[in-house]
Motif scaffolding. Structure first.
Motif, PDB file in Angstrom:
ATOM      1  N   CYS B  47       0.819  -1.218   0.000  1.00 22.31           N
ATOM      2  CA  CYS B  47       0.000   0.000   0.000  1.00 22.31           C
ATOM      3  C   CYS B  47       0.855   1.270   0.000  1.00 22.31           C
ATOM      4  O   CYS B  47       0.377   2.340  -0.380  1.00 22.31           O
ATOM      5  CB  CYS B  47      -0.948   0.011   1.188  1.00 22.31           C
ATOM      6  SG  CYS B  47      -0.142   0.173   2.795  1.00 22.31           S
ATOM      7  N   GLU B  49       2.017   2.920   2.596  1.00 18.76           N
ATOM      8  CA  GLU B  49       1.865   3.771   3.791  1.00 18.76           C
ATOM      9  C   GLU B  49       3.212   4.015   4.461  1.00 18.76           C
ATOM     10  O   GLU B  49       3.513   5.122   4.891  1.00 18.76           O
ATOM     11  CB  GLU B  49       0.926   3.105   4.806  1.00 18.76           C
ATOM     12  CG  GLU B  49      -0.548   3.278   4.533  1.00 18.76           C
ATOM     13  CD  GLU B  49      -1.025   4.723   4.628  1.00 18.76           C
ATOM     14  OE1 GLU B  49      -1.549   5.208   3.613  1.00 18.76           O
ATOM     15  OE2 GLU B  49      -0.860   5.351   5.686  1.00 18.76           O
ATOM     16  N   VAL B 142      -3.694  -3.118  -4.535  1.00 16.21           N
ATOM     17  CA  VAL B 142      -3.644  -3.217  -3.071  1.00 16.21           C
ATOM     18  C   VAL B 142      -4.950  -3.804  -2.549  1.00 16.21           C
ATOM     19  O   VAL B 142      -4.962  -4.654  -1.658  1.00 16.21           O
ATOM     20  CB  VAL B 142      -3.404  -1.830  -2.428  1.00 16.21           C
ATOM     21  CG1 VAL B 142      -3.437  -1.931  -0.908  1.00 16.21           C
ATOM     22  CG2 VAL B 142      -2.097  -1.239  -2.896  1.00 16.21           C
ATOM     23  N   ILE B 271      -6.722   3.507   2.754  1.00 17.77           N
ATOM     24  CA  ILE B 271      -6.794   2.072   3.074  1.00 17.77           C
ATOM     25  C   ILE B 271      -7.676   1.780   4.286  1.00 17.77           C
ATOM     26  O   ILE B 271      -8.429   0.808   4.295  1.00 17.77           O
ATOM     27  CB  ILE B 271      -5.358   1.478   3.229  1.00 17.77           C
ATOM     28  CG1 ILE B 271      -5.380  -0.039   3.383  1.00 17.77           C
ATOM     29  CG2 ILE B 271      -4.593   2.090   4.406  1.00 17.77           C
ATOM     30  CD1 ILE B 271      -5.478  -0.781   2.105  1.00 17.77           C
ATOM     31  N   ALA B 296      -6.778   2.429  -2.429  1.00 15.17           N
ATOM     32  CA  ALA B 296      -5.989   2.345  -1.193  1.00 15.17           C
ATOM     33  C   ALA B 296      -5.404   3.704  -0.806  1.00 15.17           C
ATOM     34  O   ALA B 296      -5.209   3.981   0.371  1.00 15.17           O
ATOM     35  CB  ALA B 296      -4.870   1.324  -1.356  1.00 15.17           C
ATOM     36  N   CYS B 297      -5.122   4.549  -1.802  1.00 16.02           N
ATOM     37  CA  CYS B 297      -4.509   5.849  -1.494  1.00 16.02           C
ATOM     38  C   CYS B 297      -5.575   6.930  -1.330  1.00 16.02           C
ATOM     39  O   CYS B 297      -6.578   6.932  -2.048  1.00 16.02           O
ATOM     40  CB  CYS B 297      -3.562   6.261  -2.614  1.00 16.02           C
ATOM     41  SG  CYS B 297      -2.175   5.140  -2.803  1.00 16.02           S
TER      42      CYS B 297
END
Lengths: 140, 439
Positions: B47, B49, B142, B271, B296-297
């Motif tokens: 992802c 992050e 993702v 996410i 996801a973003c």
């Protein structure tokens, strides 16, 4: 044969936004123990509906999940107003949820029917003014 | 397929072993061991992050470099539409596409072209009465990896169609051979300009196909400065852009959904929001919805960890760029048959992603249940501070690691402090106490 594992949750009646957290938590644990996705989903839905019911009608309560290798037993106990007519409450579409709850999209009268539909057995013990205990079993 | 190839790596020297990435990883895939972060590869869903969060820039995305492809005779750039939102005062997409040609590419093919085809076919697909609803978008890799690991019941809800980037590479190569019949398959390469590490990983371990038609993936931020200076020199851009509002809108959250002309959709981004929505879908809470778009973003692909500009600024720029575009430049005429049969077979996955029970405690259920019992007991004994000092994201995660033999109780500094206190109390005899007072 492994002995059962119990998970206990206090379902907070004051906090509507946290309703459903216990079922998400149980889902995670069942996944870790390798239960079948379909079993996990049935437990999750039945428990979610029960949790929401306790928050809407009974100012919260307690949820206990007992995991055995061949079945999962969910017990939801509250000290709410009780259900005067269980047969009526089991009918699809029957709901006594107040308007403010309905405006959130709940109160469609599918709670108990869904709990019955997704489990292998459903027992309800209820006394008006004392509380309700719902016991559901999902066979593995 | 679905192997553990990831595009997140660690520069050990830069990593301080702090808890930023540890605590924010949505799949608890990070541990701190020997003073630095370690990624549990089977849990990582790419992802990005941790790349975004690391204050020391120790987490890096891995991606390809253009020079690696010099041996190909014909290089096609496949830019994601998020690229168009990265430039100040851009009023014509052709500047970006012409700029890519000046950077060393022989041809360009926009992902947004293929996205417009996918939008049309998704609309026909949704008419099928036999498919599992709500249909969940499969454009964000993702999300697919998340569902495969955590929401196995929803695997059947995924749109079984290849993502626009894959289709773009296929069509681009086909068109290149038509334009240049002298070229052989091995002369042509398709290189994706990616907004995120997840799509870089997709190229290496694709989902839905055995082998991707994309040969490599560059980072948007890596090619950015070269591209900006190339764009500045352009006086008359070539007329290259062949997509419209629909395709370009896929760059932001909600773009894919709004192209379906159907108001029964939900679009979530970030996410943590996607996880919440999936939990609710699994509980059957959205029976009236037809389509779920999950990015996801935050902000959608414009929020990818390999972009240059802030997601929301990029999204605003795309809005003004879109103003003079046609709705779509890649329409599919209504097929003879509606539903799934109206979509050409080559648009579908050849193999579907499968459940990956990565958090399962043991291969056998009774062993897993026994471990769970130990974890429950251990968790109760820990402090519930979730401080992360032990190297696990939460006290419960530490308990899991201990039971799995990957950590020990003494890793917990609270426990350790307790033990020191106990030891001190044990050795503190009345005599030594008196002696202390006299001294």
């Amino acid at each position: 044969m492994t002995e059962g594992i119990r998970f206990h949750y206090d379902v907070d009646g004051d906090n509507f936004t946290s309703a459903g957290e216990a079922s998400v938590n149980v889902k995670k644990k069942l996944r870790q123990m390798g239960f079948d996705p379909d079993v996990i989903r049935r437990v999750s839905i039945a428990m979610y509906e029960g949790e929401i019911n306790m928050v809407i009608h009974a100012d919260g309560g307690e949820a206990d999940v007992e995991v055995l290798s061949d079945k999962i037993i969910i017990t939801l106990a509250d000290k709410g107003p009780g259900i005067p007519d269980i047969e009526q409450a089991m009918q699809e579409g029957f709901s006594t949820a107040p308007d403010n709850i309905r405006s959130l999209g709940f109160g469609a009268g599918m709670g108990l029917p869904n709990m019955k539909r997704y489990t292998d057995s459903l027992e309800i013990e209820s006394e008006v003014g004392v509380g309700t205990t719902v016991r559901m079993t999902v066979n593995v | 397929m679905q192997s553990n190839i990831h595009s997140v790596s660690l520069e050990v020297d830069k990593c301080k072993g702090c808890t930023h990435c540890l605590k924010r990883c949505p799949t608890e895939a990070i541990r701190i061991r020997d003073g630095h972060a370690v990624i549990i590869t089977e849990r990582c869903i790419d992802c990005g992050e941790c790349i975004r969060l690391c204050p020391y820039k120790a987490k890096k995305a891995t991606y390809d470099k253009l020079e690696q492809f010099d041996h190909f005779k014909y290089k096609i750039a496949i830019p994601a539409p998020a690229l168009y939102g990265q430039f100040v005062n851009l009023d014509d997409i052709d500047y970006v596409l012409t700029g890519l040609l000046h950077c060393g590419f022989d041809d360009v093919f926009e992902v947004s072209r293929a996205a417009e085809l996918v939008s049309d076919y998704t609309r026909y697909y949704l008419h099928d009465p036999h498919i599992q609803k709500p249909v969940i978008s499969s454009a964000c890799p993702v999300i697919i990896r998340l569902i495969a690991a955590r929401f196995p019941y929803l695997l059947d809800n995924l749109l079984p169609m290849l993502p626009p980037v894959e289709l773009a590479a296929r069509i681009a190569k086909k068109e290149a051979k038509e334009k240049h019949p002298e070229l052989k398959d091995e002369d042509i390469c398709a290189i994706f300009i990616s907004p995120c590490p997840a799509k870089v990983s997709y190229v290496k371990s694709p989902i839905g196909v055995e082998k991707s038609a994309i040969d490599g993936a560059l980072s948007m931020s890596d090619i950015y400065f070269k591209l900006v200076s190339a764009m500045k020199k352009i006086k008359n851009p070539e007329s290259l852009s062949k997509s419209g509002v629909i395709g370009v809108s896929w760059a932001g959250a909600g773009g894919e959904s709004s192209a379906l002309f159907n108001d029964k959709y939900l679009a979530a981004d970030g996410i943590e929001n996607c996880i919440e929505v999936l939990d609710q879908i699994e509980n059957d809470n959205f029976s009236d919805l037809e389509f779920i778009e999950l990015n996801a973003c935050h902000g959608g692909c414009v929020g990818g960890a390999l972009t240059v500009e802030n997601a929301y600024i990029a999204k605003a720029r795309l809005q003004s760029l879109r103003r003079y575009l046609p709705v779509s430049q890649n329409r599919v005429p209504p097929p003879e048959k509606d539903g799934r049969e109206g979509v050409p077979e080559e648009f579908f996955w050849s193999s579907a992603p499968e459940y990956r029970p990565v958090t399962m405690l043991a291969g056998d259920k009774s062993a897993a249940m026994k471990k769970m019992m130990d974890i429950e007991r251990l968790t109760e004994m820990l402090s519930h501070l979730d401080c992360g000092s032990c190297g696990a994201p939460t006290c419960r995660a530490l308990a899991e690691d201990i039971v799995n033999g990957e950590a020990s109780e003494s890793d917990c500094i609270i426990k350790m402090r307790q033990q020191i206190h106990d030891l001190y109390a044990e050795h503190k005899t009345p005599e030594s106490d008196d002696a202390g007072q006299e001294g």
